[in-house]
Scaffold this motif. Sequence first.
Motif, PDB file in Angstrom:
ATOM      1  N   ALA A  70       0.829  -1.207   0.000  1.00 14.19           N
ATOM      2  CA  ALA A  70       0.000   0.000   0.000  1.00 14.19           C
ATOM      3  C   ALA A  70       0.866   1.261   0.000  1.00 14.19           C
ATOM      4  CB  ALA A  70      -0.921  -0.008   1.229  1.00 14.19           C
ATOM      5  N   ALA A  71       1.930   1.265   0.793  1.00 13.67           N
ATOM      6  CA  ALA A  71       2.814   2.433   0.849  1.00 13.67           C
ATOM      7  C   ALA A  71       3.433   2.716  -0.515  1.00 13.67           C
ATOM      8  CB  ALA A  71       3.904   2.205   1.891  1.00 13.67           C
ATOM      9  N   SER A  72       3.773   1.670  -1.259  1.00 14.10           N
ATOM     10  CA  SER A  72       4.382   1.869  -2.578  1.00 14.10           C
ATOM     11  C   SER A  72       3.397   2.502  -3.548  1.00 14.10           C
ATOM     12  CB  SER A  72       4.908   0.540  -3.128  1.00 14.10           C
ATOM     13  OG  SER A  72       3.843  -0.333  -3.472  1.00 14.10           O
ATOM     14  N   PHE A  73       2.116   2.134  -3.460  1.00 16.09           N
ATOM     15  CA  PHE A  73       1.119   2.717  -4.358  1.00 16.09           C
ATOM     16  C   PHE A  73       0.742   4.137  -3.940  1.00 16.09           C
ATOM     17  CE2 PHE A  73       0.186  -1.740  -5.612  1.00 16.09           C
ATOM     18  CZ  PHE A  73       0.298  -1.578  -6.982  1.00 16.09           C
ATOM     19  N   TYR A  74       0.681   4.393  -2.635  1.00 12.32           N
ATOM     20  CA  TYR A  74       0.281   5.727  -2.173  1.00 12.32           C
ATOM     21  C   TYR A  74       1.409   6.755  -2.291  1.00 12.32           C
ATOM     22  CZ  TYR A  74      -3.945   3.491  -0.378  1.00 12.32           C
ATOM     23  OH  TYR A  74      -5.140   2.804  -0.278  1.00 12.32           O
ATOM     24  N   THR A  75       2.621   6.292  -2.562  1.00  6.77           N
ATOM     25  CA  THR A  75       3.736   7.217  -2.824  1.00  6.77           C
ATOM     26  C   THR A  75       4.242   7.026  -4.249  1.00  6.77           C
ATOM     27  OG1 THR A  75       5.370   5.638  -1.943  1.00  6.77           O
ATOM     28  CG2 THR A  75       4.435   7.242  -0.401  1.00  6.77           C
ATOM     29  N   ASN A  76       3.386   6.496  -5.102  1.00  2.00           N
ATOM     30  CA  ASN A  76       3.770   6.176  -6.477  1.00  2.00           C
ATOM     31  C   ASN A  76       4.318   7.407  -7.210  1.00  2.00           C
ATOM     32  OD1 ASN A  76       3.610   4.513  -9.034  1.00  2.00           O
ATOM     33  ND2 ASN A  76       2.255   6.207  -9.570  1.00  2.00           N
ATOM     34  N   GLY A  77       5.325   7.182  -8.036  1.00  2.09           N
ATOM     35  CA  GLY A  77       5.889   8.257  -8.846  1.00  2.09           C
ATOM     36  C   GLY A  77       6.955   9.065  -8.150  1.00  2.09           C
ATOM     37  N   GLN A  78       7.305   8.667  -6.923  1.00  2.00           N
ATOM     38  CA  GLN A  78       8.233   9.488  -6.150  1.00  2.00           C
ATOM     39  C   GLN A  78       9.566   9.673  -6.851  1.00  2.00           C
ATOM     40  OE1 GLN A  78      11.030   8.246  -3.399  1.00  2.00           O
ATOM     41  NE2 GLN A  78      10.126   9.256  -1.644  1.00  2.00           N
ATOM     42  N   LEU A  79      10.136   8.584  -7.366  1.00  5.72           N
ATOM     43  CA  LEU A  79      11.488   8.638  -7.928  1.00  5.72           C
ATOM     44  C   LEU A  79      11.629   9.725  -8.986  1.00  5.72           C
ATOM     45  CD1 LEU A  79      14.359   7.512  -8.264  1.00  5.72           C
ATOM     46  CD2 LEU A  79      13.422   5.870  -9.908  1.00  5.72           C
ATOM     47  N   LEU A  80      10.768   9.712 -10.009  1.00  9.70           N
ATOM     48  CA  LEU A  80      10.897  10.669 -11.096  1.00  9.70           C
ATOM     49  C   LEU A  80      10.295  12.027 -10.734  1.00  9.70           C
ATOM     50  CD1 LEU A  80      10.114   8.268 -14.078  1.00  9.70           C
ATOM     51  CD2 LEU A  80      12.332   9.071 -13.290  1.00  9.70           C
TER      52      LEU A  80
END
Length: 276
Positions: A70-80
């Motif tokens: 869930a944390a990965s989806f709710y912070t999606n796009g962080q890298l770029l």
Amino acid sequence: MRLVRSELLKIRTTSVWWIFALITLPLWGLTLFINYIQASFYLNPTIPQDQISPDQQAQIAAAGDPVNVAASFYTNGQLLSLMIIMLLGIIVVTSEFFHQTVTTTFLTTPHRTAVVLAKLAAGALLGLAFWIVTTVLNIATGGLILGHFGLGSQLGEGAVWQAIGLNGLAYLLWTAIGVGLGVLIRSQIGATVTGIMLYLGGYIGALIVIGVLANRFGDWINKLQLIVPSLASQLMVTGTNLPGNPPRWAGAAVLIGYAVVAGVIGTLIMRRRDVS
């Protein structure tokens, strides 16, 4: 506040911010697709257990924990998105040198520290706006995808909200790093290329080097990712502390250190440098 409003006006009257916003949207969609593929693997790993080490098994199991997914989806796009925010921070400063308006700015406001702080504040507000928009998109799409996986929204978990909050902090800190780079390297092209190389080059290079060293000397080498800013910011948004990795707070502390150093050095240089 007058200086901050002035800096925000400079940002609004240029096309850079909305061009970057348009660039961010397809990148966000691409990372959402990648996140979906990764989540599918972590939730149903296909690698035979006897072909990976116990440490790797523990890492895969932890990554497949519903809170971490869930944390990965709710912070999606962080890298770029963080790279985009860093570049915006750079442009907030270097555009003044590029368009040769910096002399007028300092004649109007001779206190250079106040000008740099105003640019930091304006950049931070812009970064915060990008974080809010992407977070709204992430919660809307992430909830649907998590439901598809049968995990529920996980929004009742404190660790998920901590990841979302730390993601916002990362946006603010990378804006500060961008402003610092813009002050250090006045050339808009030079600062932009340097920022991209440090961010993406450091990220990819560190992953390769750390991976090779970890295979040779042990998984404890993975803790060295902490010193790479782009990896430290990713560490901040894991739902829980992953096996073999440094804790999330350590990633936040390191990134704060980079932002403070970039901001202080940049301000000192700006105060002393001839801008005529």
